[in-house]
Scaffold this motif. Structure first.
Motif, short mmCIF file in Angstrom:
data_model
loop_
_atom_site.label_atom_id
_atom_site.label_comp_id
_atom_site.label_asym_id
_atom_site.label_seq_id
_atom_site.Cartn_x
_atom_site.Cartn_y
_atom_site.Cartn_z
N THR A 77 36.83 57.92 -0.88
CA THR A 77 37.50 57.00 -1.81
C THR A 77 38.80 57.60 -2.31
O THR A 77 39.82 56.91 -2.41
CB THR A 77 36.57 56.69 -2.99
N LEU A 78 38.78 58.89 -2.63
CA LEU A 78 39.99 59.55 -3.12
C LEU A 78 41.07 59.59 -2.05
O LEU A 78 42.25 59.29 -2.32
CB LEU A 78 39.65 60.96 -3.59
N ALA A 79 40.69 59.95 -0.83
CA ALA A 79 41.66 60.05 0.26
C ALA A 79 42.30 58.70 0.55
O ALA A 79 43.53 58.56 0.60
CB ALA A 79 40.99 60.60 1.52
N PHE A 80 41.47 57.69 0.73
CA PHE A 80 42.03 56.37 1.03
C PHE A 80 42.65 55.74 -0.21
O PHE A 80 43.52 54.86 -0.09
CB PHE A 80 40.94 55.47 1.61
N GLY A 81 42.22 56.17 -1.40
CA GLY A 81 42.87 55.70 -2.61
C GLY A 81 44.31 56.17 -2.69
O GLY A 81 45.20 55.43 -3.12
N LEU A 82 44.56 57.41 -2.28
CA LEU A 82 45.93 57.91 -2.23
C LEU A 82 46.77 57.12 -1.23
O LEU A 82 47.93 56.80 -1.50
CB LEU A 82 45.94 59.40 -1.87
N LEU A 83 46.18 56.81 -0.09
CA LEU A 83 46.88 55.98 0.88
C LEU A 83 47.09 54.57 0.34
O LEU A 83 48.11 53.93 0.63
CB LEU A 83 46.09 55.93 2.19
N ALA A 84 46.14 54.09 -0.46
CA ALA A 84 46.28 52.76 -1.05
C ALA A 84 47.45 52.71 -2.01
O ALA A 84 48.12 51.67 -2.15
CB ALA A 84 44.99 52.36 -1.77
N ILE A 85 47.73 53.81 -2.71
CA ILE A 85 48.88 53.86 -3.60
C ILE A 85 50.16 53.63 -2.81
O ILE A 85 51.02 52.82 -3.18
CB ILE A 85 48.93 55.20 -4.35
N LEU A 86 50.29 54.35 -1.69
CA LEU A 86 51.47 54.18 -0.84
C LEU A 86 51.53 52.76 -0.28
O LEU A 86 52.60 52.14 -0.23
CB LEU A 86 51.44 55.20 0.30
N GLN A 87 50.38 52.26 0.15
CA GLN A 87 50.33 50.91 0.71
C GLN A 87 50.76 49.88 -0.32
O GLN A 87 51.54 48.95 -0.02
CB GLN A 87 48.92 50.60 1.19
N ALA A 88 50.27 50.01 -1.56
CA ALA A 88 50.62 49.06 -2.62
C ALA A 88 52.11 49.13 -2.94
O ALA A 88 52.76 48.10 -3.14
CB ALA A 88 49.79 49.34 -3.87
N LEU A 89 52.67 50.33 -2.97
CA LEU A 89 54.10 50.48 -3.23
C LEU A 89 54.92 49.79 -2.16
O LEU A 89 55.88 49.06 -2.46
CB LEU A 89 54.47 51.97 -3.30
N ILE A 134 49.62 39.50 -1.37
CA ILE A 134 49.64 40.90 -1.78
C ILE A 134 48.22 41.40 -2.01
O ILE A 134 47.91 42.59 -1.80
CB ILE A 134 50.49 41.08 -3.05
N ALA A 135 47.34 40.51 -2.43
CA ALA A 135 45.93 40.88 -2.60
C ALA A 135 45.18 40.88 -1.28
O ALA A 135 44.39 41.79 -1.00
CB ALA A 135 45.25 39.92 -3.58
N LEU A 136 45.45 39.88 -0.46
CA LEU A 136 44.62 39.63 0.72
C LEU A 136 44.81 40.67 1.82
O LEU A 136 43.84 41.28 2.29
CB LEU A 136 44.92 38.23 1.26
N PHE A 137 46.03 40.86 2.29
CA PHE A 137 46.25 41.69 3.47
C PHE A 137 45.90 43.17 3.25
O PHE A 137 45.21 43.77 4.09
CB PHE A 137 47.69 41.53 3.97
N PRO A 138 46.32 43.80 2.14
CA PRO A 138 45.87 45.19 1.93
C PRO A 138 44.36 45.31 1.79
O PRO A 138 43.76 46.28 2.28
CB PRO A 138 46.59 45.58 0.63
N PHE A 139 43.73 44.33 1.15
CA PHE A 139 42.28 44.33 1.00
C PHE A 139 41.59 44.36 2.36
O PHE A 139 40.68 45.16 2.61
CB PHE A 139 41.87 43.09 0.20
N ILE A 140 42.02 43.48 3.27
CA ILE A 140 41.40 43.40 4.60
C ILE A 140 41.65 44.68 5.38
O ILE A 140 40.73 45.23 6.02
CB ILE A 140 41.94 42.18 5.36
N VAL A 141 42.88 45.17 5.37
CA VAL A 141 43.22 46.38 6.15
C VAL A 141 42.44 47.58 5.65
O VAL A 141 41.87 48.34 6.45
CB VAL A 141 44.74 46.64 6.11
N MET A 142 42.36 47.77 4.34
CA MET A 142 41.63 48.91 3.80
C MET A 142 40.15 48.80 4.11
O MET A 142 39.48 49.79 4.41
CB MET A 142 41.85 49.03 2.29
N PHE A 143 39.61 47.59 4.06
CA PHE A 143 38.20 47.38 4.39
C PHE A 143 37.91 47.80 5.82
O PHE A 143 36.96 48.55 6.09
CB PHE A 143 37.84 45.91 4.18
N LEU A 144 38.72 47.34 6.75
CA LEU A 144 38.49 47.64 8.16
C LEU A 144 38.66 49.12 8.48
O LEU A 144 37.79 49.74 9.10
CB LEU A 144 39.45 46.81 9.03
#
Length: 244
Positions: free
Chosen positions: A99-111, A56-66
């Motif tokens: 950061t804000l834009a991708f942070g909002l997408l990160a919320i959806l991704q984490a959910l 749960i930590a690894l895959f979202p971290f890599i995808v968001m980085f890329l």
């Protein structure tokens, strides 16, 4: 710093992504599909129960980085950033908007990722699901900010990929996924303490096992947040207007 200009940047990024279904699929679906693949591979063993929180930590971290690093680099290579910075928009406002834009997408991704791992893959969570979600979200935002930092130094998409062995791979190797961090040699354990992904994995494992207090988890979140803020500040200082 002007909040309205930061929000306008975030809105522009979200509008661009809305018209790119492949990026949306990559951000929202690929981490969950990879978690599902790991669960399927180890369906007859207890391995997924051990490594699931780390995934749960690894895959979202890599995808968001890329995605973040390549998208931001494209803005610079096409001259969009240079045109934006001829207006009152500052570098910090540009970085914060992304950061804000991708942070909002990160919320959806984490959910999606947490829900998929827990309710479809059957990952057992003994602690608070909300704490698990908070750590997963902080981890995805960390990947976003480190991607923004990498894009400030890279000149091509290929160079962004080259940053992965330097920024991402050491955190994977020393984060406790393959060997528990307390079993690492002393020098490597000391190095892993300075890698933010290690603290995200520790926190997710602790929530899954309900082995630490909420205050301890909060301390790990503060460490992750400090690294994210540091990446934002350093990225805004080193960001170039255009790639030569």
């Amino acid at each position: 710093m002007n909040a309205s200009r930061t929000l306008a940047t975030a809105r522009r990024v979200l509008q661009q992504i809305r018209h790119d279904p492949r990026t949306i699929a990559l951000l929202l679906l690929v981490p969950s599909l990879l978690i599902g693949l790991v669960s399927w591979l180890f369906s007859d063993t207890a391995v997924f129960e051990r490594v699931g929180p780390a995934m749960i930590a690894l895959f979202p971290f890599i995808v968001m980085f890329l995605v973040t690093s390549i998208t931001t680099l494209r803005e610079r290579r096409t001259g969009t950033l240079e045109r934006l910075l001829t207006m009152p928009l500052g570098k910090l406002e540009f970085i914060l908007g992304y950061t804000l834009a991708f942070g909002l997408l990160a919320i959806l991704q984490a959910l999606v990722a947490v829900g998929f791992a827990v309710w479809l893959c059957g990952l057992t969570i003994s602690g608070s699901i909300w704490l698990l979600l908070a750590v997963a979200l902080a981890d995805a935002i960390l990947g976003t900010t480190l991607g923004l930092l990498a894009s400030a130094f890279a000149r091509t998409e290929f160079q962004v990929v080259q940053f992965m062995p330097a920024i991402v791979f050491p955190q994977i190797l020393l984060g406790g996924i393959f060997i528990p961090r307390d079993q690492l040699p002393d020098v490597l354990h000391a190095i892993s303490d300075w890698l933010p992904l290690s603290h995200a994995i520790d926190a997710l494992n602790a929530v899954a096992a309900d082995s630490e207090s909420a205050e301890w988890i909060g301390g790990r979140l503060l460490i992750i947040g400090a690294f994210a803020v540091g990446a934002i500040v350093l990225g805004s200082v080193t960001l170039r207007r255009r790639t030569p």
